[in-house]
Motif scaffolding. Structure first.
Motif, PDB file in Angstrom:
ATOM      1  N   GLU A 135      16.382  -4.234   4.128  1.00  0.00           N
ATOM      2  CA  GLU A 135      16.011  -2.998   4.823  1.00  0.00           C
ATOM      3  C   GLU A 135      14.707  -2.436   4.250  1.00  0.00           C
ATOM      4  OE1 GLU A 135      17.301  -1.892   7.453  1.00  0.00           O
ATOM      5  OE2 GLU A 135      19.331  -2.731   7.526  1.00  0.00           O
ATOM      6  N   ALA A 136      14.441  -2.705   2.965  1.00  0.00           N
ATOM      7  CA  ALA A 136      13.229  -2.182   2.327  1.00  0.00           C
ATOM      8  C   ALA A 136      11.973  -2.702   2.999  1.00  0.00           C
ATOM      9  CB  ALA A 136      13.223  -2.541   0.840  1.00  0.00           C
ATOM     10  N   VAL A 137      12.011  -3.943   3.468  1.00  0.00           N
ATOM     11  CA  VAL A 137      10.851  -4.549   4.128  1.00  0.00           C
ATOM     12  C   VAL A 137      10.481  -3.774   5.387  1.00  0.00           C
ATOM     13  CG1 VAL A 137      10.029  -6.589   5.366  1.00  0.00           C
ATOM     14  CG2 VAL A 137      11.289  -6.844   3.210  1.00  0.00           C
ATOM     15  N   TYR A 138      11.464  -3.580   6.254  1.00  0.00           N
ATOM     16  CA  TYR A 138      11.186  -2.955   7.547  1.00  0.00           C
ATOM     17  C   TYR A 138      10.903  -1.461   7.396  1.00  0.00           C
ATOM     18  CZ  TYR A 138      12.836  -7.445   9.067  1.00  0.00           C
ATOM     19  OH  TYR A 138      12.974  -8.806   9.228  1.00  0.00           O
ATOM     20  N   LEU A 139      11.575  -0.826   6.424  1.00  0.00           N
ATOM     21  CA  LEU A 139      11.278   0.581   6.169  1.00  0.00           C
ATOM     22  C   LEU A 139       9.851   0.752   5.656  1.00  0.00           C
ATOM     23  CD1 LEU A 139      14.549   2.034   4.555  1.00  0.00           C
ATOM     24  CD2 LEU A 139      13.396   2.833   6.629  1.00  0.00           C
ATOM     25  N   THR A 140       9.411  -0.160   4.806  1.00  0.00           N
ATOM     26  CA  THR A 140       8.043  -0.094   4.275  1.00  0.00           C
ATOM     27  C   THR A 140       7.021  -0.187   5.406  1.00  0.00           C
ATOM     28  OG1 THR A 140       8.728  -1.117   2.186  1.00  0.00           O
ATOM     29  CG2 THR A 140       6.382  -1.168   2.702  1.00  0.00           C
ATOM     30  N   ILE A 141       7.254  -1.089   6.339  1.00  0.00           N
ATOM     31  CA  ILE A 141       6.336  -1.255   7.481  1.00  0.00           C
ATOM     32  C   ILE A 141       6.285   0.025   8.308  1.00  0.00           C
ATOM     33  CG2 ILE A 141       5.961  -2.519   9.642  1.00  0.00           C
ATOM     34  CD1 ILE A 141       7.235  -4.968   8.213  1.00  0.00           C
ATOM     35  N   HIS A 142       7.462   0.589   8.616  1.00  0.00           N
ATOM     36  CA  HIS A 142       7.510   1.834   9.385  1.00  0.00           C
ATOM     37  C   HIS A 142       6.816   2.975   8.644  1.00  0.00           C
ATOM     38  CE1 HIS A 142       9.983   0.694  12.805  1.00  0.00           C
ATOM     39  NE2 HIS A 142      10.837   0.074  12.001  1.00  0.00           N
ATOM     40  N   LEU A 143       7.075   3.080   7.356  1.00  0.00           N
ATOM     41  CA  LEU A 143       6.490   4.163   6.568  1.00  0.00           C
ATOM     42  C   LEU A 143       4.982   4.027   6.455  1.00  0.00           C
ATOM     43  CD1 LEU A 143       9.156   4.321   3.693  1.00  0.00           C
ATOM     44  CD2 LEU A 143       8.764   6.050   5.458  1.00  0.00           C
ATOM     45  N   GLN A 144       4.499   2.815   6.262  1.00  0.00           N
ATOM     46  CA  GLN A 144       3.058   2.597   6.157  1.00  0.00           C
ATOM     47  C   GLN A 144       2.364   2.977   7.465  1.00  0.00           C
ATOM     48  OE1 GLN A 144       0.635   0.391   7.476  1.00  0.00           O
ATOM     49  NE2 GLN A 144      -0.908   1.226   6.049  1.00  0.00           N
ATOM     50  N   ARG A 145       2.944   2.535   8.566  1.00  0.00           N
ATOM     51  CA  ARG A 145       2.358   2.825   9.881  1.00  0.00           C
ATOM     52  C   ARG A 145       2.365   4.317  10.144  1.00  0.00           C
ATOM     53  NH1 ARG A 145       5.916   0.184  13.660  1.00  0.00           N
ATOM     54  NH2 ARG A 145       4.813  -1.759  13.321  1.00  0.00           N
ATOM     55  N   LEU A 146       3.496   4.957   9.831  1.00  0.00           N
ATOM     56  CA  LEU A 146       3.645   6.370  10.124  1.00  0.00           C
ATOM     57  C   LEU A 146       2.764   7.248   9.223  1.00  0.00           C
ATOM     58  CD1 LEU A 146       6.948   8.123  10.994  1.00  0.00           C
ATOM     59  CD2 LEU A 146       5.473   9.152   9.304  1.00  0.00           C
ATOM     60  N   THR A 147       2.812   7.017   7.916  1.00  0.00           N
ATOM     61  CA  THR A 147       2.047   7.862   6.999  1.00  0.00           C
ATOM     62  C   THR A 147       0.547   7.597   7.086  1.00  0.00           C
ATOM     63  OG1 THR A 147       2.436   6.235   5.216  1.00  0.00           O
ATOM     64  CG2 THR A 147       3.949   8.104   5.364  1.00  0.00           C
ATOM     65  N   HIS A 148       0.166   6.363   7.443  1.00  0.00           N
ATOM     66  CA  HIS A 148      -1.258   6.058   7.620  1.00  0.00           C
ATOM     67  C   HIS A 148      -1.847   6.869   8.759  1.00  0.00           C
ATOM     68  CE1 HIS A 148      -4.995   3.817   7.773  1.00  0.00           C
ATOM     69  NE2 HIS A 148      -4.797   3.585   9.056  1.00  0.00           N
ATOM     70  N   LYS A 149      -1.069   6.972   9.878  1.00  0.00           N
ATOM     71  CA  LYS A 149      -1.548   7.739  11.034  1.00  0.00           C
ATOM     72  C   LYS A 149      -1.513   9.229  10.739  1.00  0.00           C
ATOM     73  CE  LYS A 149      -0.650   4.385  14.679  1.00  0.00           C
ATOM     74  NZ  LYS A 149      -0.005   4.122  15.968  1.00  0.00           N
ATOM     75  N   SER A 150      -0.470   9.663   9.958  1.00  0.00           N
ATOM     76  CA  SER A 150      -0.389  11.072   9.632  1.00  0.00           C
ATOM     77  C   SER A 150      -1.568  11.498   8.775  1.00  0.00           C
ATOM     78  CB  SER A 150       0.912  11.372   8.893  1.00  0.00           C
ATOM     79  OG  SER A 150       2.024  11.100   9.703  1.00  0.00           O
TER      80      SER A 150
END
Length: 280
Positions: A265-280
């Motif tokens: 789960e850490a892999v997919y959460l990392t991808i989501h978090l990177q995408r989300l926080t990068h745009k934020s």
């Protein structure tokens, strides 16, 4: 031939409880079906617009106690609402919605008449997690306004959507709310740790919430998101902040759910978090 049932209790002019040869007791709802009727008399099954079972004694008692406090016109209107929900969701609803949603809408109407203001802290999560239920709930709110001239605040739409989701998944509201609270808490941790305010209308927020929801389901089902060891090592090197945050979220999930969360789960959460926080 019309099937004749024996009346066990007349709840009001539009609702009766009758003895059924196969299901013991059924609730029959129909315009005037209980008018001038008494216990022990026969009633035609075909006269009911809606029938449902209340096999749970606690729910039956709650329904019986609830009806005297509700306008009979609302009971009749609730029949239209439940027909609409079933038609739009394309499936039969769990019987408990007859009690739970009737109870909720009756009190929501009282709140609206008294202009009592309240907020739904899970509104964005509900809309993101259950888009179809939320859309149908919006239609129900419009039906209530058109029929009764009562305007519900947006928070009520979220609560009605939860009742609909509960009825189509056979999950209790307590269970659903517990998961929504956990997701809200996890999103709050992301915002605090990354020092960002996430746009709750964004596609990436929607994807993150959907992933957290599916991750919780996988935990309960004992499923793995996949074996991504090499990708995990790469993400750990490329996005250490997001990777560490993903593990922080996993530990919170494990503690609240009291179940192990698969490392993948850490892999997919990392991808989501990177995408989300990068745009934020």
């Amino acid at each position: 031939m019309e099937q004749q049932l024996t009346i066990k209790k007349v709840l009001n002019n539009n609702v009766i409880i009758a003895a059924h040869p196969s299901y013991e007791e059924v609730v029959l709802i129909g315009k005037g079906i209980g008018f001038n009727k008494s216990t022990g008399e026969d009633v035609s099954f075909d006269k009911a617009d809606k029938t449902f079972l209340l096999s749970n004694e606690q729910e039956k008692e709650q329904y019986v106690n609830l009806l005297p406090h509700i306008d009979e016109a609302l009971i009749d209107f609730m029949n239209d609402i439940l027909h609409h929900i079933e038609a739009r969701m394309g499936q039969e609803l769990n019987q408990h919605i007859h009690v739970a949603l009737t109870d909720h809408i009756a009190f929501a109407i009282n709140r609206a008449k008294k202009e009592m203001q309240f907020s739904n802290p899970f509104l964005f999560e509900i809309e993101s997690l259950y888009p179809k239920e939320y859309q149908v709930a919006t239609e129900v709110v419009t039906m209530i306004y058109d029929q009764m001239g009562i305007h519900f605040p947006e928070g009520e739409t979220g609560f009605i959507a939860l009742h609909i989701h509960s009825a189509v998944t056979d999950k209790t509201l307590r269970e659903i709310n517990r998961h929504n609270q956990l997701i809200t808490r996890l999103v709050g941790i992301v915002e605090k740790t990354m020092d960002v305010e996430i746009d709750k209308k964004s596609v990436d927020y929607h994807r993150l919430v959907q992933h957290l929801h599916r991750a919780i389901d996988r935990v309960y089902q004992g499923e793995s998101a996949g074996d991504e060891i090499r990708l995990a090592e790469m993400l750990k090197q490329e996005y250490p902040v997001c990777y560490n945050l993903a593990w922080k979220l996993i530990k919170v999930m494990q503690k609240q759910l009291n179940k192990p969360v698969d490392e993948s789960e850490a892999v997919y959460l990392t991808i989501h978090l990177q995408r989300l926080t990068h745009k934020s």
